[in-house]
Design a protein around this motif. Structure first.
Motif, PDB file in Angstrom:
ATOM      1  N   HIS A 284       2.022  -3.123  -2.682  1.00 42.07           N
ATOM      2  CA  HIS A 284       1.316  -3.793  -3.777  1.00 42.07           C
ATOM      3  C   HIS A 284       1.492  -5.307  -3.802  1.00 42.07           C
ATOM      4  CE1 HIS A 284       0.278   0.101  -5.239  1.00 42.07           C
ATOM      5  NE2 HIS A 284       1.523   0.448  -5.510  1.00 42.07           N
ATOM      6  N   ASN A 285       2.425  -5.834  -3.025  1.00 39.46           N
ATOM      7  CA  ASN A 285       2.645  -7.281  -3.037  1.00 39.46           C
ATOM      8  C   ASN A 285       1.722  -7.992  -2.051  1.00 39.46           C
ATOM      9  OD1 ASN A 285       3.742  -9.737  -3.761  1.00 39.46           O
ATOM     10  ND2 ASN A 285       5.500  -9.558  -2.405  1.00 39.46           N
ATOM     11  N   ARG A 286       0.462  -7.624  -2.074  1.00 42.47           N
ATOM     12  CA  ARG A 286      -0.554  -8.263  -1.236  1.00 42.47           C
ATOM     13  C   ARG A 286      -1.841  -8.362  -2.031  1.00 42.47           C
ATOM     14  NH1 ARG A 286       3.184  -9.303   1.281  1.00 42.47           N
ATOM     15  NH2 ARG A 286       3.652  -9.024   3.503  1.00 42.47           N
ATOM     16  N   ASP A 287      -2.501  -9.536  -1.964  1.00 38.86           N
ATOM     17  CA  ASP A 287      -3.787  -9.679  -2.632  1.00 38.86           C
ATOM     18  C   ASP A 287      -4.906  -9.231  -1.683  1.00 38.86           C
ATOM     19  OD1 ASP A 287      -4.178 -11.730  -0.808  1.00 38.86           O
ATOM     20  OD2 ASP A 287      -3.862 -13.334  -2.274  1.00 38.86           O
ATOM     21  N   GLU A 288      -6.154  -9.469  -2.072  1.00 39.54           N
ATOM     22  CA  GLU A 288      -7.287  -9.006  -1.279  1.00 39.54           C
ATOM     23  C   GLU A 288      -7.337  -9.647   0.100  1.00 39.54           C
ATOM     24  OE1 GLU A 288      -7.320 -10.122  -4.300  1.00 39.54           O
ATOM     25  OE2 GLU A 288      -7.938  -8.410  -5.517  1.00 39.54           O
ATOM     26  N   GLN A 289      -6.757 -10.838   0.246  1.00 43.95           N
ATOM     27  CA  GLN A 289      -6.719 -11.528   1.538  1.00 43.95           C
ATOM     28  C   GLN A 289      -5.451 -11.225   2.334  1.00 43.95           C
ATOM     29  OE1 GLN A 289      -7.656 -13.372  -1.415  1.00 43.95           O
ATOM     30  NE2 GLN A 289      -9.733 -12.736  -0.798  1.00 43.95           N
ATOM     31  N   GLY A 290      -4.624 -10.316   1.803  1.00 46.78           N
ATOM     32  CA  GLY A 290      -3.405  -9.951   2.502  1.00 46.78           C
ATOM     33  C   GLY A 290      -2.248 -10.910   2.276  1.00 46.78           C
ATOM     34  N   ARG A 291      -2.394 -11.871   1.379  1.00 48.54           N
ATOM     35  CA  ARG A 291      -1.326 -12.829   1.104  1.00 48.54           C
ATOM     36  C   ARG A 291      -0.359 -12.248   0.074  1.00 48.54           C
ATOM     37  NH1 ARG A 291      -4.977 -17.700  -0.884  1.00 48.54           N
ATOM     38  NH2 ARG A 291      -5.685 -15.902  -2.105  1.00 48.54           N
ATOM     39  N   PRO A 292       0.927 -12.596   0.162  1.00 47.89           N
ATOM     40  CA  PRO A 292       1.880 -12.083  -0.841  1.00 47.89           C
ATOM     41  C   PRO A 292       1.557 -12.621  -2.227  1.00 47.89           C
ATOM     42  CG  PRO A 292       2.913 -13.732   0.565  1.00 47.89           C
ATOM     43  CD  PRO A 292       1.588 -13.437   1.180  1.00 47.89           C
TER      44      PRO A 292
END
Length: 351
Positions: A284-292
């Protein structure tokens, strides 16, 4: 991840009692160092720590948190009767009336107010409280939904009326049994009743009724409330995690039948807490762009707990709660020293 001049910092307070004094000590160390939070998220017993920090009824956060060990029972009594009758009260209307009567008795109140004067005064105050608890009538029976009355003293130490006006956001979770879903309230919604709902651990307390259903403690299912926090705040620079349940050191061969019962409650929660943190960090520690979404900074409580502290960590004796507070404080001091840059602290303030 790009950083602003002043990093955004969230504080996540997990469940756990009586070792909540670990969290209290650590939070005092962070407050003394000058750490400020933009968001506070609490579950279970972490709510007591978070509310004492945010809106203490008497004094400031440091003084309120430093007195949390007073929930403990004088050692001379606890060795003979290892139950915290000061926190876990008998249920029923007659029991409520009995406690209200005791609260109006000037002699009893004078004895309680002298408890901090020394060990002898604490012993007298706690012995008096034991006698009152023993004589207290109760409606507990086979049809009861929980062993104890909901925490009766919280409004004496927390000022819920000030909560909507504090600077940081504040969140508290609980599980709605009627709807079958987790609920997360913000500081504009949280009242005394919401706190009682959020601290209604199954079997110990009965479910707490609110307008939209009956609730149990959120930490019984979601000990760290990450999911809802990051639904509301998709990106936070740093998230400071106080997790006292996720330690494998909590579990040990029981010393007696009572300790075995306590271990039976804690054992599944330790696994839930560890899984919650791992699941968040892995998935869950990833946004839609895969960044933390955030950098997790976890306080290391175990480093300051010796073998004796670990064996007694779930005891409600005054000396144990005081030791845990000191261990938590040292953990917080070390944490500030190690993460001064992330917390926006000057190195001199953490020495």
């Amino acid at each position: 991840m790009a950083r602003s001049a002043k990093p955004s910092i969230a504080l996540v307070l997990g469940g756990g009692a009586p070792n909540a004094t670990l969290m209290a000590g650590a939070l005092v160390a962070l407050a003394e160092a000058g750490v400020e939070f933009d968001i506070i998220s609490a579950s279970g017993a972490g709510a007591i720590v978070g509310l004492l920090y945010a809106v203490p009824r008497h004094g400031d956060a440091v003084s309120a948190l430093s007195q949390l060990a007073d929930m403990g029972v004088s050692d001379a009594i606890y060795q003979l009767f290892p139950v915290n009758y000061k926190v876990f009260n008998k249920p029923g209307a007659l029991a409520d009336a009995w406690r209200a009567m005791a609260a109006r008795n000037p002699l009893l109140q004078a004895i309680q107010q002298q408890a901090d004067a020394g060990p002898a005064q604490r012993l007298l105050a706690d012995w008096t409280a034991l006698m009152l608890a023993t004589l207290c009538p109760s409606s507990l029976g086979s049809a009861s939904q929980g062993l104890c009355a909901h925490v009766p003293f919280i409004e004496e130490i927390v000022d819920f009326g000030r909560l909507p006006d504090i600077r940081p956001e504040f969140y508290l979770n609980a599980y709605n049994l009627t709807a079958g879903s987790m609920r997360c309230w913000d500081k504009r919604e949280i009242t005394h009743q919401h706190f009682l709902a959020a601290l209604s651990f199954p079997f110990i307390y009965p479910p707490y009724p609110l307008d939209d259903g009956e609730y149990i403690e959120g930490a019984a299912i979601d000990t760290l409330n990450f999911k809802r926090l990051f639904e509301l705040h998709p990106r936070i620079d740093y998230t400071v995690v106080f997790d006292v349940l996720g330690s494998g050191q909590l579990l040990h061969p029981p010393r007696d039948l009572y300790d075995a019962w306590v271990q039976s409650i804690i054992a599944p929660l330790t696994a839930v807490a560890r899984d919650d943190l791992r699941l968040f960090e892995a998935l869950h520690n990833r946004d839609e762009q895969g960044r933390p979404r955030t950098e997790v900074l976890k306080i290391d409580f175990d480093a300051h707990l010796g073998q004796a502290e670990r064996l007694n960590e779930l005891d409600w004796s005054y000396s144990n709660l005081a030791r845990l507070y000191q261990a938590g404080h040292q953990s917080g001091v070390d944490f500030c020293r190690r993460h001064a840059r992330e917390l926006g602290l000057a190195p001199a303030r953490t020495a």
